[in-house]
Scaffold this active site. Structure first.
Site: not given
Length: 388
Positions: A139-140, A349-350, A373
């Site tokens: 039950a989500g 970037g990296g 929620e």
């Protein structure tokens, strides 16, 4: 004439001086006492005890509790600002004030005076955090399909079942639990209860291994013949689901606040970085492509903040259109936070992709705000059913 008032006294669309002073105070505390531990909390997946101590020590752990129960009596916008400023440095820590509101608001909205005095008082005094038990393995989004049962036995109720995705489970002392009291009535057969961590038959699963918010434990909660006094029911029998939904109308605004805070932290960091980082003989902040990215990030963030603050005001007043605005703020702010944190990683970037810099953590933390929620898909259903 509408334009005759002096500019100084036109206070519409401006946060009050008291709210701005609160922001400064919380930001100072967050930067001094919470930020230094944020990377370690994430890396080790440990509860941010330093944040809890700092927040409780400054009465910021549950600012929404009314003064008559020993709380700070903060309004909904003040609560939003506290959560936003904590989330700016550590999303996991911002779940302390946010979930304390989520867990205790059902008691505040629907509980008896005795229940309010006992549990809101304990929360305000820092005797324990409050968690919210609605979701289950099956039950989500369809929360009304829950299976956890509560059966009356004289002056007691006996609870059996499993709750999943419970934030701060195992650390919190108090739990608002939704359980089926009349299986024939679907959502109108669900009641709400306060369960304590120390009640016999309450236990917890292993912490979930999560993408983000690693400092906030998420566990299953098990109820095995948990006997609780009948007076721990929140409101009348069968009203639990309605209370749960009313609670979310208010607390979705706090998730929006969390999203804004995370996004602000990422934007602040990226803005500083691009002014320092040099390529082709000049700071990359001087390149138009980078400027456009920052402009879009700031624009989306400000739009999300304005919508969220308007929703907070509606939450405080109890406006009839709060359901739409709470869903809209949560949905818009969390989508914006995901985009802004992703762009912040890109701007570094990296380096942005490494754990030596905080923006990758912020990007991972932002993702959950689109999910919990009520997923953003569910928010859109809620909005469509409550169009202003």
């Amino acid at each position: 004439m509408a334009g005759s008032a002096g500019a100084a006294d036109f206070d519409l669309f401006r946060v009050s001086e008291e709210h701005e002073m609160l922001r400064e105070a919380v930001r100072g505390l967050a930067e001094a006492k919470i930020a230094p531990f944020a990377a370690e909390v994430d890396e080790q997946g440990r509860f941010p005890q330093e944040a809890l101590d700092a927040l409780q020590g400054n009465d910021l752990h549950a600012v929404h509790v009314p003064e008559e129960y020993g709380g700070a009596g903060a309004d909904a916008l003040a609560t939003v600002i506290v959560i936003e400023e904590v989330a700016r440095v550590c999303a996991s820590s911002s779940l302390i004030p946010a979930v304390n509101k989520l867990g205790s608001l059902p008691v505040q909205l629907s509980g008896s005076e005795e229940l309010k005095a006992k549990y809101l008082g304990a929360l305000a005094r820092g005797e324990g955090m409050f968690s919210y038990c609605l979701s289950e393995p099956e039950a989500g989004s369809d929360a009304a399909g829950m299976k956890t049962r509560a059966v009356r036995d004289g002056d007691f109720w006996v609870l059996n079942g499993v709750k999943r995705w419970i934030t701060n489970a195992g650390v919190s002392e108090f739990y608002t639990v939704m359980a089926v009291t009349d299986p024939s009535m679907r959502s109108k057969g669900i009641s709400a209860f306060v369960v304590e961590k120390g009640d016999e038959g309450v236990s917890f699963g292993a912490p979930e291994k999560k993408l983000g918010i690693k400092g906030s434990p998420t566990r299953e909660v098990y109820f095995d013949n948990v006997r609780i006094p009948a007076d721990r029911m929140i409101g009348a029998e069968g009203t639990g689901f309605a209370t749960a939904m009313r609670t979310l109308d208010h607390t979705r605004v706090t998730i929006a606040a969390q999203a804004i805070g995370i996004a602000q932290g990422a934007l602040d960091y990226a803005k500083g970085y691009v002014q320092e980082r040099k390529q082709f003989g000049k700071a990359i902040a001087e390149f138009q492509g980078v400027q456009f990215m920052l402009a879009d990030m700031a624009m989306k963030l400000e739009a999300a903040r304005q919508l969220t603050y308007a929703a907070a005001a509606k939450s405080q007043r109890g406006d009839a259109d709060l359901t739409f605005f709470g869903a809209a703020a949560k949905c818009f702010a969390s989508d914006a936070a995901m985009e802004i944190t992703t762009d912040a990683v890109q701007l570094l970037g990296g380096y942005g992709y490494t754990r030596d810099y905080p923006v990758e953590r912020m990007m991972r933390d932002a993702k959950i705000t689109q999910i919990y929620e009520g997923t953003n898909q569910v928010q859109r259903i809620v909005m469509a059913r409550n169009l202003p």
